[in-house]
Design a protein around this motif. Structure first.
Motif, PDB file in Angstrom:
ATOM      1  N   SER A 154       0.806  -1.224   0.000  1.00 43.70           N
ATOM      2  CA  SER A 154       0.000   0.000   0.000  1.00 43.70           C
ATOM      3  C   SER A 154       0.837   1.271   0.000  1.00 43.70           C
ATOM      4  N   VAL A 155       1.995   1.259   0.672  1.00 45.51           N
ATOM      5  CA  VAL A 155       2.850   2.454   0.699  1.00 45.51           C
ATOM      6  C   VAL A 155       3.373   2.773  -0.696  1.00 45.51           C
ATOM      7  N   GLN A 156       3.834   1.737  -1.405  1.00 47.40           N
ATOM      8  CA  GLN A 156       4.313   1.957  -2.768  1.00 47.40           C
ATOM      9  C   GLN A 156       3.197   2.509  -3.662  1.00 47.40           C
ATOM     10  N   PHE A 157       1.992   1.973  -3.511  1.00 50.28           N
ATOM     11  CA  PHE A 157       0.874   2.454  -4.317  1.00 50.28           C
ATOM     12  C   PHE A 157       0.585   3.925  -4.016  1.00 50.28           C
ATOM     13  N   ALA A 158       0.616   4.280  -2.730  1.00 47.80           N
ATOM     14  CA  ALA A 158       0.341   5.668  -2.336  1.00 47.80           C
ATOM     15  C   ALA A 158       1.380   6.612  -2.916  1.00 47.80           C
ATOM     16  N   TYR A 159       2.668   6.232  -2.784  1.00 45.85           N
ATOM     17  CA  TYR A 159       3.755   7.043  -3.350  1.00 45.85           C
ATOM     18  C   TYR A 159       3.564   7.202  -4.857  1.00 45.85           C
ATOM     19  N   SER A 160       3.361   6.089  -5.554  1.00 42.06           N
ATOM     20  CA  SER A 160       3.269   6.107  -7.014  1.00 42.06           C
ATOM     21  C   SER A 160       2.085   6.957  -7.485  1.00 42.06           C
ATOM     22  N   TYR A 161       0.947   6.777  -6.845  1.00 43.68           N
ATOM     23  CA  TYR A 161      -0.252   7.537  -7.199  1.00 43.68           C
ATOM     24  C   TYR A 161      -0.016   9.034  -7.003  1.00 43.68           C
ATOM     25  N   ASN A 162       0.586   9.402  -5.883  1.00 39.48           N
ATOM     26  CA  ASN A 162       0.848  10.810  -5.593  1.00 39.48           C
ATOM     27  C   ASN A 162       1.844  11.403  -6.581  1.00 39.48           C
ATOM     28  N   VAL A 163       2.875  10.623  -6.930  1.00 42.00           N
ATOM     29  CA  VAL A 163       3.883  11.097  -7.888  1.00 42.00           C
ATOM     30  C   VAL A 163       3.237  11.360  -9.247  1.00 42.00           C
ATOM     31  N   ILE A 164       2.433  10.420  -9.724  1.00 36.41           N
ATOM     32  CA  ILE A 164       1.797  10.568 -11.042  1.00 36.41           C
ATOM     33  C   ILE A 164       0.868  11.785 -11.050  1.00 36.41           C
ATOM     34  N   CYS A 165       0.067  11.940 -10.003  1.00 32.12           N
ATOM     35  CA  CYS A 165      -0.832  13.102  -9.919  1.00 32.12           C
ATOM     36  C   CYS A 165      -0.045  14.412  -9.902  1.00 32.12           C
ATOM     37  N   LYS A 194       3.862  28.752 -12.329  1.00 37.46           N
ATOM     38  CA  LYS A 194       5.232  28.230 -12.307  1.00 37.46           C
ATOM     39  C   LYS A 194       5.636  27.816 -10.895  1.00 37.46           C
ATOM     40  N   GLY A 195       5.228  28.625  -9.907  1.00 38.39           N
ATOM     41  CA  GLY A 195       5.539  28.290  -8.517  1.00 38.39           C
ATOM     42  C   GLY A 195       4.864  27.004  -8.084  1.00 38.39           C
ATOM     43  N   MET A 196       3.585  26.846  -8.447  1.00 38.09           N
ATOM     44  CA  MET A 196       2.873  25.604  -8.130  1.00 38.09           C
ATOM     45  C   MET A 196       3.535  24.409  -8.799  1.00 38.09           C
ATOM     46  N   ALA A 197       3.915  24.571 -10.069  1.00 40.12           N
ATOM     47  CA  ALA A 197       4.567  23.483 -10.797  1.00 40.12           C
ATOM     48  C   ALA A 197       5.877  23.089 -10.118  1.00 40.12           C
ATOM     49  N   ALA A 198       6.637  24.089  -9.646  1.00 40.13           N
ATOM     50  CA  ALA A 198       7.906  23.809  -8.965  1.00 40.13           C
ATOM     51  C   ALA A 198       7.674  23.051  -7.663  1.00 40.13           C
ATOM     52  N   ILE A 199       6.682  23.488  -6.890  1.00 46.02           N
ATOM     53  CA  ILE A 199       6.335  22.812  -5.635  1.00 46.02           C
ATOM     54  C   ILE A 199       5.944  21.361  -5.903  1.00 46.02           C
ATOM     55  N   LEU A 200       5.115  21.149  -6.903  1.00 49.72           N
ATOM     56  CA  LEU A 200       4.639  19.799  -7.228  1.00 49.72           C
ATOM     57  C   LEU A 200       5.771  18.922  -7.746  1.00 49.72           C
ATOM     58  N   PHE A 201       6.682  19.524  -8.519  1.00 49.78           N
ATOM     59  CA  PHE A 201       7.804  18.748  -9.054  1.00 49.78           C
ATOM     60  C   PHE A 201       8.757  18.324  -7.941  1.00 49.78           C
ATOM     61  N   VAL A 202       9.078  19.263  -7.050  1.00 50.95           N
ATOM     62  CA  VAL A 202       9.947  18.932  -5.906  1.00 50.95           C
ATOM     63  C   VAL A 202       9.281  17.869  -5.032  1.00 50.95           C
ATOM     64  N   HIS A 203       7.979  18.037  -4.832  1.00 52.74           N
ATOM     65  CA  HIS A 203       7.207  17.054  -4.057  1.00 52.74           C
ATOM     66  C   HIS A 203       7.306  15.670  -4.695  1.00 52.74           C
ATOM     67  N   ALA A 204       7.178  15.623  -6.026  1.00 50.86           N
ATOM     68  CA  ALA A 204       7.261  14.339  -6.744  1.00 50.86           C
ATOM     69  C   ALA A 204       8.651  13.731  -6.621  1.00 50.86           C
ATOM     70  N   VAL A 205       9.695  14.562  -6.731  1.00 54.63           N
ATOM     71  CA  VAL A 205      11.071  14.061  -6.613  1.00 54.63           C
ATOM     72  C   VAL A 205      11.328  13.469  -5.234  1.00 54.63           C
ATOM     73  N   LEU A 206      10.882  14.172  -4.204  1.00 60.47           N
ATOM     74  CA  LEU A 206      11.051  13.658  -2.834  1.00 60.47           C
ATOM     75  C   LEU A 206      10.307  12.336  -2.645  1.00 60.47           C
ATOM     76  N   LEU A 207       9.139  12.235  -3.225  1.00 60.69           N
ATOM     77  CA  LEU A 207       8.382  10.986  -3.127  1.00 60.69           C
ATOM     78  C   LEU A 207       9.073   9.855  -3.882  1.00 60.69           C
ATOM     79  N   ILE A 208       9.641  10.178  -5.040  1.00 63.54           N
ATOM     80  CA  ILE A 208      10.353   9.150  -5.820  1.00 63.54           C
ATOM     81  C   ILE A 208      11.558   8.631  -5.051  1.00 63.54           C
ATOM     82  N   ILE A 209      12.285   9.566  -4.402  1.00 66.35           N
ATOM     83  CA  ILE A 209      13.454   9.165  -3.603  1.00 66.35           C
ATOM     84  C   ILE A 209      13.029   8.208  -2.495  1.00 66.35           C
TER      85      ILE A 209
END
Length: 376
Positions: free
Chosen positions: A113-124, A144-159
């Motif tokens: 379930s943790v992997q699914f949650a991470y993956s779903y959040n990253v894709i969104c 642009k600011g929102m996109a940057a926040i979301l991208f950093v958020h996705a990178v942290l989740l991927i890590i």
């Protein structure tokens, strides 16, 4: 009170404030209600952190299921809100499909379930970032600011996702919760700041357009023309480049209004403005001067070239045929052209072009005259 609960309360408070603040959001008429999706995002985020706080203190299948549902709703509503606001070409069915898939996999394959949650959040998050950077109405700083926040958020989740391999053990749930609680306040605050900035910048842009644009034709208005004229005069004088000015209006416009009605008159003005706009370059300045009269600045243009442009516009105007309840409306127009010689004040050139235009009308209308020809 545990640290997790304290952070959860802080995020709940932020989300609650933002939920009420989001009531101030307004979408353009005819657009999908992105503001409703954003309110759903904030409200479901509140429920998510309430649920996840209960899960931390009392791990139970029911609490886990509620947490997953609110997590899915918050991600889906944020993603839909951004897709709708950006008028993205990405189908909203993609969001519904991803959300349904996430919930099904989370319920039936609980060990991952943790992997699914991470993956779903990253894709969104990546879908949102893509939509924001490809917004149909133009990307502003808030987007642009929102996109940057979301991208950093996705990178942290991927890590973190990379570090979570295999079947999730109890200790990894703790790690997942830590990541959620540590980054959640900054994520929510950053996202909210830039979302508000995006709406405010859109509102300012709308006011600027309203202040500089003629509502009927969508062209610049008289006030904005004079502002642009100052810049054009300064540039032409500094570089020693020719600058021409053109005045034009629809012949017998009062007769069109009287015979076919004001609605038909408006249609004639719009059709004429479209012809003018289609004949000009990006650097040319076209504005509605008043009523059925238009003014055009042609930078880096000699008098002979300006006259040629006016003649092309006159010819194209002759081809306009508007259908109305009282019959077909045909339009002609008269044009006056002058070369700017006085670079301190555009009014002098406007008067010269205006005299040339009335000379064209006196010559039988549907004509092009230059000011220099009028003087001779």
């Amino acid at each position: 009170m545990s640290t997790h609960v304290e952070i959860a309360l802080a995020v709940i408070l932020i989300s609650l404030v933002m939920f009420f603040a989001s009531l101030l959001f307004h979408d353009k008429a005819g657009d999908k209600p992105a503001r409703i999706a954003f309110r759903t995002f904030y409200f479901s985020a509140i429920l998510f952190f309430i649920s996840i706080s209960n899960f931390v203190s009392e791990p139970a299948p029911f609490n886990d299921l509620l947490t997953d549902i609110f997590f899915a709703i918050s991600n889906a509503s944020l993603t839909l809100g951004i897709l709708w606001r950006c008028k993205s070409r990405l189908p909203e069915e993609l969001v519904y499909g991803l959300t349904t898939l996430y919930l099904c996999m989370d319920v039936f394959i609980n060990a991952y379930s943790v992997q699914f949650a991470y993956s779903y959040n990253v894709i969104c998050s990546l879908i949102c970032a893509y939509a924001l950077l490809n917004r149909q109405d133009g990307v502003n700083t808030g987007d642009k600011g929102m996109a940057a926040i979301l991208f950093v958020h996705a990178v942290l989740l991927i890590i973190n996702l990379i570090s979570v391999t295999g079947v999730v053990e109890a200790g990894l749930y703790s790690k997942f919760m830590t990541v959620v609680f540590v980054f959640a306040p900054a994520y929510m605050a950053g996202l909210t700041i830039f979302l508000f900035a995006s709406y405010m910048l859109d509102a300012r842009k709308a006011l600027e357009i309203q202040a500089t644009t003629d509502p009927l034709t969508g062209l610049y208005n008289r006030r904005f023309f004079f502002e642009q004229a100052k810049l054009a005069l300064s540039t032409s004088e500094r570089h020693g480049e020719p600058l021409c000015l053109m005045m034009c209006d629809i012949d017998h416009f009062k007769d069109i209004n009287d015979s076919f009605g004001h609605k038909a008159g408006d249609s004639a003005i719009k059709a004429f403005s479209n012809v003018l706009q289609a004949s000009l370059r990006v650097e040319d300045v076209l504005a509605r001067y008043g009523g059925e009269e238009f003014v055009i600045l042609l930078p880096q243009t000699s008098l002979s070239k300006a006259q040629h442009v006016a003649e092309r516009m006159r010819s194209e105007t002759e081809n306009i045929a508007l259908a109305s309840e009282k019959g077909c409306i045909n339009i002609t127009a008269s044009f006056g052209v002058c070369q700017v010689g006085e670079f301190k004040d555009i009014e002098t050139s406007i008067n010269h072009a205006d005299k040339a235009m009335y000379a064209a009308k006196s010559a039988g209308r549907n004509n092009v005259k230059t000011y220099s020809a009028v003087l001779t």
